[in-house]
Design an enzyme around this catalytic site. Structure first.
Site, PDB file in Angstrom:
ATOM      1  N   ASP A  30       3.929 -36.984 -13.168  1.00 30.12           N
ATOM      2  CA  ASP A  30       3.288 -38.379 -13.457  1.00 30.12           C
ATOM      3  C   ASP A  30       4.641 -39.642 -14.160  1.00 30.12           C
ATOM      4  O   ASP A  30       5.391 -38.824 -14.610  1.00 30.12           O
ATOM      5  CB  ASP A  30       2.840 -38.426 -15.366  1.00 30.12           C
ATOM      6  CG  ASP A  30       1.756 -39.796 -15.169  1.00 30.12           C
ATOM      7  OD1 ASP A  30       0.562 -39.692 -15.141  1.00 30.12           O
ATOM      8  OD2 ASP A  30       2.366 -41.044 -15.115  1.00 30.12           O
ATOM      9  N   GLY A  93     -10.643 -45.529 -18.941  1.00 24.99           N
ATOM     10  CA  GLY A  93      -8.487 -45.229 -18.340  1.00 24.99           C
ATOM     11  C   GLY A  93      -8.546 -45.006 -17.186  1.00 24.99           C
ATOM     12  O   GLY A  93      -7.247 -44.667 -17.035  1.00 24.99           O
ATOM     13  N   GLN A  94      -9.195 -44.744 -16.370  1.00 22.19           N
ATOM     14  CA  GLN A  94      -8.334 -44.962 -15.042  1.00 22.19           C
ATOM     15  C   GLN A  94      -8.219 -46.051 -14.247  1.00 22.19           C
ATOM     16  O   GLN A  94      -8.683 -46.903 -14.278  1.00 22.19           O
ATOM     17  CB  GLN A  94     -10.007 -44.785 -14.128  1.00 22.19           C
ATOM     18  CG  GLN A  94      -9.833 -44.658 -12.750  1.00 22.19           C
ATOM     19  CD  GLN A  94     -10.929 -43.300 -11.837  1.00 22.19           C
ATOM     20  OE1 GLN A  94     -12.203 -43.382 -12.340  1.00 22.19           O
ATOM     21  NE2 GLN A  94     -10.533 -42.335 -10.325  1.00 22.19           N
ATOM     22  N   HIS A 100      -8.089 -37.311 -10.336  1.00 25.42           N
ATOM     23  CA  HIS A 100      -6.749 -36.940 -10.300  1.00 25.42           C
ATOM     24  C   HIS A 100      -6.708 -36.461 -11.829  1.00 25.42           C
ATOM     25  O   HIS A 100      -7.884 -36.474 -12.480  1.00 25.42           O
ATOM     26  CB  HIS A 100      -5.532 -37.681 -10.365  1.00 25.42           C
ATOM     27  CG  HIS A 100      -5.785 -38.974 -11.710  1.00 25.42           C
ATOM     28  ND1 HIS A 100      -6.658 -40.008 -11.062  1.00 25.42           N
ATOM     29  CD2 HIS A 100      -5.039 -39.335 -13.010  1.00 25.42           C
ATOM     30  CE1 HIS A 100      -6.129 -41.352 -11.556  1.00 25.42           C
ATOM     31  NE2 HIS A 100      -6.153 -40.530 -12.441  1.00 25.42           N
TER      32      HIS A 100
END
Ligand code: AMP
Ligand code: ZN
Length: 114
Positions: A30, A93-94, A100
């Protein structure tokens, strides 16, 4: 061709730090980690969220789960534990609309999450 950020990472059109890859998935670091270990594991096949899971075969869903396990083992996360998160939609909160799995470890996580 999908104009999707994670599809571009899967196709290696955008640089990422890939830690694991097989026929079905790619796992990469990330860009903005929230823990000492923080990867995103994505199916190579584009689906925009968990709500489209029916468009994957059962065997593909199982391959995703097995890949999460493999990544955890290969990185020693299974010893103390780790957290896997799927965010969906605005309340979840995407931000990126390609399914993913956040795989986070190497620190303790609180419950309930914020
Ligand atoms: P979500 O909020 O679940 O949609 O998570 C999207 C994640 O993608 C966030 O944790 C971001 O830090 C991460 N992210 C965004 N762009 C990139 C990128 N180019 N490479 C790696 N991670 C990214
Ligand atoms: Zn995509």
């Amino acid at each position: 061709m999908k104009e999707c950020l994670f599809c571009k990472i899967v196709r290696k059109e955008i640089k990422s730090d890939i830690v694991y890859e097989n026929e079905h998935v790619v796992a990469f670091k990330d860009i903005s980690p929230v823990s000492p270990f923080h990867l995103l594991l994505v199916p190579k096949k584009h689906i925009s969220s968990i709500m489209e899971i029916d468009s994957l075969k059962d065997s593909e869903v199982k391959e995703i789960m097995k890949a999460i396990k493999t990544v955890a083992e290969e990185n020693g996360l299974d010893k103390k534990g780790f957290r896997v998160v799927i965010n969906m939609g605005p309340y979840g909160g995407q931000i990126v609309d390609h399914l993913h799995f956040h795989i986070m470890g190497k620190r303790k996580f609180e419950w309930p999450p914020g």
